[in-house]
Design a protein around this motif. Structure first.
Motif, PDB file in Angstrom:
ATOM      1  N   GLU A  53      32.890  35.561  37.180  1.00 26.51           N
ATOM      2  CA  GLU A  53      33.154  36.147  35.493  1.00 26.51           C
ATOM      3  C   GLU A  53      34.149  37.540  36.041  1.00 26.51           C
ATOM      4  O   GLU A  53      34.917  38.082  34.479  1.00 26.51           O
ATOM      5  CB  GLU A  53      32.072  36.526  34.475  1.00 26.51           C
ATOM      6  N   THR A  54      33.558  38.440  36.521  1.00 23.58           N
ATOM      7  CA  THR A  54      34.606  39.153  36.990  1.00 23.58           C
ATOM      8  C   THR A  54      35.612  39.398  36.962  1.00 23.58           C
ATOM      9  O   THR A  54      36.886  41.103  37.336  1.00 23.58           O
ATOM     10  CB  THR A  54      33.654  40.820  37.692  1.00 23.58           C
ATOM     11  N   GLY A  55      35.786  38.263  37.544  1.00 24.23           N
ATOM     12  CA  GLY A  55      37.477  37.794  38.175  1.00 24.23           C
ATOM     13  C   GLY A  55      37.997  38.861  38.898  1.00 24.23           C
ATOM     14  O   GLY A  55      38.994  39.173  40.070  1.00 24.23           O
ATOM     15  N   LEU A  56      37.225  39.331  40.416  1.00 25.48           N
ATOM     16  CA  LEU A  56      37.207  40.504  41.273  1.00 25.48           C
ATOM     17  C   LEU A  56      36.964  39.345  42.424  1.00 25.48           C
ATOM     18  O   LEU A  56      36.589  38.137  42.926  1.00 25.48           O
ATOM     19  CB  LEU A  56      36.337  40.866  41.527  1.00 25.48           C
ATOM     20  N   THR A  57      38.057  39.888  43.318  1.00 30.50           N
ATOM     21  CA  THR A  57      38.443  39.192  44.384  1.00 30.50           C
ATOM     22  C   THR A  57      38.730  39.748  45.958  1.00 30.50           C
ATOM     23  O   THR A  57      38.778  40.531  45.855  1.00 30.50           O
ATOM     24  CB  THR A  57      39.532  37.278  44.829  1.00 30.50           C
ATOM     25  N   GLY A  60      30.528  33.754  29.327  1.00 29.34           N
ATOM     26  CA  GLY A  60      30.822  31.738  29.641  1.00 29.34           C
ATOM     27  C   GLY A  60      32.584  32.000  29.470  1.00 29.34           C
ATOM     28  O   GLY A  60      32.809  31.299  30.305  1.00 29.34           O
ATOM     29  N   LEU A  61      32.769  32.600  28.417  1.00 31.84           N
ATOM     30  CA  LEU A  61      34.334  32.723  27.980  1.00 31.84           C
ATOM     31  C   LEU A  61      34.693  33.769  29.325  1.00 31.84           C
ATOM     32  O   LEU A  61      35.995  32.735  29.500  1.00 31.84           O
ATOM     33  CB  LEU A  61      34.149  33.170  26.260  1.00 31.84           C
ATOM     34  N   VAL A  62      34.401  34.969  29.032  1.00 27.66           N
ATOM     35  CA  VAL A  62      34.916  35.221  30.019  1.00 27.66           C
ATOM     36  C   VAL A  62      35.513  34.888  31.866  1.00 27.66           C
ATOM     37  O   VAL A  62      35.905  34.751  32.092  1.00 27.66           O
ATOM     38  CB  VAL A  62      34.213  36.999  30.417  1.00 27.66           C
ATOM     39  N   GLN A  63      33.891  34.056  32.023  1.00 27.72           N
ATOM     40  CA  GLN A  63      34.328  33.250  33.345  1.00 27.72           C
ATOM     41  C   GLN A  63      35.301  32.175  33.141  1.00 27.72           C
ATOM     42  O   GLN A  63      35.694  31.824  34.333  1.00 27.72           O
ATOM     43  CB  GLN A  63      32.433  32.828  33.327  1.00 27.72           C
ATOM     44  N   ARG A  64      35.231  31.402  32.521  1.00 26.12           N
ATOM     45  CA  ARG A  64      36.416  30.052  32.263  1.00 26.12           C
ATOM     46  C   ARG A  64      37.813  31.405  32.469  1.00 26.12           C
ATOM     47  O   ARG A  64      38.427  30.177  32.812  1.00 26.12           O
ATOM     48  CB  ARG A  64      36.273  30.027  31.058  1.00 26.12           C
ATOM     49  N   SER A  65      38.123  32.039  31.851  1.00 30.84           N
ATOM     50  CA  SER A  65      39.687  33.015  31.935  1.00 30.84           C
ATOM     51  C   SER A  65      39.938  33.107  32.919  1.00 30.84           C
ATOM     52  O   SER A  65      40.686  33.821  33.366  1.00 30.84           O
ATOM     53  CB  SER A  65      39.075  33.249  30.710  1.00 30.84           C
ATOM     54  N   ARG A  66      38.347  33.683  33.454  1.00 27.55           N
ATOM     55  CA  ARG A  66      38.312  34.710  34.948  1.00 27.55           C
ATOM     56  C   ARG A  66      38.817  33.576  36.218  1.00 27.55           C
ATOM     57  O   ARG A  66      39.456  33.896  37.499  1.00 27.55           O
ATOM     58  CB  ARG A  66      37.792  35.725  35.065  1.00 27.55           C
TER      59      ARG A  66
END
Length: 201
Positions: free
Chosen positions: A170-174, A134-140
């Motif tokens: 949450e991986t931050g990939l586009t 959840g934290l990583v997803q928010r930051s990403r």
């Protein structure tokens, strides 16, 4: 870059997991013998006797988690698979731990204590992963933290990869586009940026 990020997550998970396992061992003793929630009929064993086995607990538990594949990179994509691996590894670790302690020292710890520890360990490991995801997803979600990806390969591998990326922001990939194999047609719905391999020769 992505592989380095996964390695960093693996190290972080190992450290956090070890810390939680140690804490769960202490909390289980507190729940079983100190709170009064569970009747104690044969006296309260010394806390030092339980703490003395903590290094063995960490060694067995972390080895079981590693051998069970909990820290494999593909577990990040498969939450259900990760939970199954955690459950399986926790049970294996518990069986090994009880056997090693009894065979090496002939010491019998409370069965209720073991049950409390197993429940705390498993629930905690699962909860830690939910919180961190959840934290990583928010930051990403911040655009500046995302990584743009150009996919290279045939559609049989591209389609499931795109699906996983969509399920795990949450991986931050586009995904920006796709480079097709020679003679391959568009079929994934991803814009083709450079055509096929022949276009860059």
């Amino acid at each position: 870059m992505l592989r380095e990020s996964f390695r960093l997550f693996q190290r972080f998970y190992r450290i956090v997991d070890a810390g939680w396992i140690a804490l769960a061992w202490v909390i289980a003793y507190w729940v079983r013998f100190t709170t009064g929630w569970i009747p104690v009929y044969f006296g309260v064993p010394p806390f030092k006797a339980y703490v003395a086995h903590l290094p063995l607990v960490l060694l067995v538990w972390m080895a079981a988690l590693s051998y069970g594949g909990v820290y494999r990179t593909d577990r990040w994509w498969n939450v259900a698979g990760e939970w199954k691996a955690l459950a399986r590894s926790s049970v294996v670790a518990m069986v090994l731990l009880v056997s090693i302690i009894y065979l090496s020292t002939k010491v019998e710890f409370s069965r209720i204590f073991y049950a409390c520890f197993l429940c705390l360990a498993f629930v905690g490991l699962v909860s830690i992963r939910r919180i961190l995801r959840g934290l990583v997803q928010r930051s990403r979600r911040n655009v500046s933290g995302s990584r743009r990806v150009l996919l290279v390969g045939d559609n049989t591998f591209v389609a499931p990869f795109c699906e996983n990326v969509g399920l795990h922001p949450e991986t931050g990939l586009t995904i920006r586009g796709q480079l097709l194999a020679e003679g391959e047609r568009e079929g994934t719905g991803i814009p083709v940026v450079l055509g096929d391999y022949s276009a860059i020769r």
